[in-house]
Write a protein that holds these residues in place. Structure first.
Motif, PDB file in Angstrom:
ATOM      1  N   ASN A 290      -4.151   1.982  -1.093  1.00 19.03           N
ATOM      2  CA  ASN A 290      -4.255   3.343  -0.551  1.00 19.03           C
ATOM      3  C   ASN A 290      -5.161   4.136  -1.508  1.00 19.03           C
ATOM      4  O   ASN A 290      -5.574   3.590  -2.544  1.00 19.03           O
TER       5      ASN A 290
ATOM      6  N   HIS B 216       1.495   1.799  -5.797  1.00 14.45           N
ATOM      7  CA  HIS B 216       0.666   2.652  -6.660  1.00 14.45           C
ATOM      8  C   HIS B 216       1.216   2.623  -8.089  1.00 14.45           C
ATOM      9  O   HIS B 216       0.460   2.512  -9.054  1.00 14.45           O
TER      10      HIS B 216
ATOM     11  N   GLY C  44       1.992   7.516   1.551  1.00 13.94           N
ATOM     12  CA  GLY C  44       1.350   7.603   2.862  1.00 13.94           C
ATOM     13  C   GLY C  44       0.194   8.587   2.815  1.00 13.94           C
ATOM     14  O   GLY C  44       0.308   9.722   3.288  1.00 13.94           O
ATOM     15  N   THR C  45      -0.927   8.144   2.250  1.00 12.42           N
ATOM     16  CA  THR C  45      -2.120   8.991   2.178  1.00 12.42           C
ATOM     17  C   THR C  45      -3.323   8.214   2.713  1.00 12.42           C
ATOM     18  O   THR C  45      -3.304   6.986   2.774  1.00 12.42           O
ATOM     19  N   ALA C  46      -4.369   8.969   3.094  1.00 13.16           N
ATOM     20  CA  ALA C  46      -5.631   8.346   3.502  1.00 13.16           C
ATOM     21  C   ALA C  46      -6.745   9.312   3.135  1.00 13.16           C
ATOM     22  O   ALA C  46      -6.483  10.488   2.838  1.00 13.16           O
TER      23      ALA C  46
ATOM     24  N   CYS D  38      -9.740  -1.915  -3.139  1.00 14.34           N
ATOM     25  CA  CYS D  38      -8.853  -2.101  -1.996  1.00 14.34           C
ATOM     26  C   CYS D  38      -9.562  -2.886  -0.902  1.00 14.34           C
ATOM     27  O   CYS D  38     -10.731  -2.642  -0.596  1.00 14.34           O
TER      28      CYS D  38
ATOM     29  N   ARG E 299       0.259  12.909  11.078  1.00  8.02           N
ATOM     30  CA  ARG E 299      -0.645  12.402  10.050  1.00  8.02           C
ATOM     31  C   ARG E 299      -1.907  13.254  10.069  1.00  8.02           C
ATOM     32  O   ARG E 299      -2.075  14.094  10.939  1.00  8.02           O
TER      33      ARG E 299
ATOM     34  N   GLY F 144       0.808  -1.221   0.000  1.00  2.00           N
ATOM     35  CA  GLY F 144       0.000   0.000   0.000  1.00  2.00           C
ATOM     36  C   GLY F 144       0.838   1.266   0.000  1.00  2.00           C
ATOM     37  O   GLY F 144       0.461   2.276   0.590  1.00  2.00           O
TER      38      GLY F 144
ATOM     39  N   GLN G 293       0.764   7.937  -4.929  1.00  2.00           N
ATOM     40  CA  GLN G 293       0.477   8.145  -3.506  1.00  2.00           C
ATOM     41  C   GLN G 293       1.129   7.046  -2.671  1.00  2.00           C
ATOM     42  O   GLN G 293       1.102   5.879  -3.032  1.00  2.00           O
TER      43      GLN G 293
END
Ligand code: AMP
Ligand code: GLY
Length: 427
Positions: free
Chosen positions: A34, A13, A366-368, A43, A344, A8, A364
């Motif tokens: 992600n 990506h 470290g994204t949420a 996902c 974060r 992830g 991407q």
């Protein structure tokens, strides 16, 4: 085909984006994926080290191929479990993944087969290790044998630093069992390059060469990170020299692993130091590089799914791959504090504006998503990649992309690819 992608981050990506371009792809699942990967895949919230849950998912969904991004599931035996269940997988067995998960295994394999690498010795005893340090002199490098989250390699400028590093591993057990055996090796000088290989255990082809930028600050200053940016191809290791590494390093290692009962199939990452005496292996990894994959995959002019399927099923690889005659640069944008602790949940703006620029893609890491808004969720947040006709054009386009993106505390290196520019300029 139905494909499961494990992982992830930014590398995954890039893999998802590339596989999505394959006419063979029917459905792509990603675990855990992600928000960037979710543009190409469904996902599923399963962590990359939950091997049995991943196996259940693959069985339930009737997955035709599983592509594994990170090293941890491979070192935990994901590929063994999947193959035993009759499920094709791109990635080595746990035994073959020791090439990354045990530095002692990798170094001893190289020593047995005459592969050029730094002079070294293996220790469990502090006193003997200290004596060896005095024999080779500083600077030198102390390496925890096992996986230590990228922190187990300690470059020591002085013998006092080496003594502290050895105490940390062998006495204070700072890396747990991973650090109870150490490799002590000579320090190599030169530029680093990452060579990638696709292999089914018999055939092996180059998946390209990239140069990563390991330290957090410009000019190679500050602590090491997972990688702050990469560009490809690199004039530091032209394709003829890469062919020599395939002959002197890759083929002997693959034959040796097959002969020793741990045949290696998947992607092999050869970390090289380009010394005055020629390329030397610093390390092997059992996977693609991150962010090297984000730089390399946009240049690959092939159906990667056809290649991955052929690798996983052993039906033969082409002699060479086609590449776009272009240059690719990927600049990593990181959270405040990275590579130490980081925050974060900071809102990210401008990704679409960056992607609207010609030649620019945003991968991407470290994204949420929080209430429909893209936010930071890791140390390395985004990889802004651009393809250009030449290095100067690719650098300019990637930084034009970076300039469009904002999140609180964002930091990035401003010199990705510049060293190669200097080299090329010198002729
Ligand atoms: P690794 O965790 O094995 O990727 O190592 C991290 C970094 O440590 C490498 O990318 C190099 O920059 C550095 N390094 C490792 N081994 C050596 C060596 N023998 N000489 C100089 N630098 C090294
Ligand atoms: N960028 C270095 C790595 O993937 O280990």
């Amino acid at each position: 085909m139905k494909v499961l992608l494990v992982g992830g981050g930014g590398r995954e990506h890039a893999l998802a984006w590339k596989m999505a371009g394959s006419p063979r792809l029917g459905t792509l699942l990603a675990a855990p994926g992600n928000p960037g990967i979710a543009r190409h895949a469904r996902c599923v919230p399963i962590k990359d080290d939950a091997i049995e849950d991943l196996l259940d998912l693959a069985r339930r969904e009737g997955v035709d191929l599983t592509v594994v991004g990170p090293e941890l599931p491979l070192s935990l035996g994901l590929a063994d479990r999947f193959r035993a269940a009759g499920l094709p997988v791109l990635g080595p067995s746990a035994s073959a993944a020791r090439i990354e998960s045990s530095k002692v295994f990798a170094k001893e394999l190289m020593a047995r087969h005459g592969v050029p690498t730094a002079r070294f010795a293996v220790f469990r005893d502090v006193g003997r290790a200290r004596a060896f340090c005095r024999e080779i002199g500083a600077p030198l490098v102390v390496k925890a044998d096992g996986l230590a989250g990228g922190k187990g390699v300690i470059v020591c400028q002085t013998l006092a630093e080496a003594d502290r590093a050895l105490s940390a591993c062998l006495e204070e057990r700072r890396f747990g069992p991973a650090g109870l055996t150490v490799v002590v090796e000579e320090f190599l000088r030169g530029e680093e390059a990452s060579l990638f290989v696709l292999t089914d255990g018999r055939d092996a082809i180059s998946l390209g060469v990239a140069q990563d930028h390991k330290t957090v600050y410009d000019g190679d200053q500050g602590p090491n990170t997972g990688g702050m940016g990469a560009y490809a191809p690199t004039p530091l290791l032209p394709s003829a020299a890469a062919d020599e590494v395939m002959a002197a390093v890759v083929r002997p290692v693959l034959s040796a692993m097959a002969a020793e009962g741990a045949p290696y199939a998947g992607i092999l990452f050869v970390g090289l130091m380009l010394t005055d005496g020629g390329p030397r292996v610093i390390e092997f990894n059992c996977r693609f590089g991150d962010p090297e994959a984000q730089a390399l995959l946009p240049l690959l002019d092939e159906d990667c799914l056809a290649l991955f399927e052929a690798t996983a099923s052993g039906t033969g690889l082409p002699a060479r791959l086609r590449w776009a005659p272009a240059v690719s640069v990927c600049v990593v944008m990181a959270s405040a504090g990275y590579p130490g602790g980081h925050g974060r949940g900071r809102a990210i703006d401008g990704v679409e504006a960056a992607e609207g620029l010609p030649g620019v893609r945003v991968f991407q890491a470290g994204t949420a998503l929080r209430e429909g808004r893209l936010v930071t969720a890791g140390g390395r947040v985004l990889g802004v990649q651009a393809t250009g006709a030449d290095l100067a054009g690719a650098i300019a386009a990637a930084y034009a992309g970076v300039d469009r993106i904002r999140f609180e505390g964002a930091h990035y290196r401003r010199d990705i690819g510049r060293r190669a520019q200097v080299r090329v300029g010198r002729g």
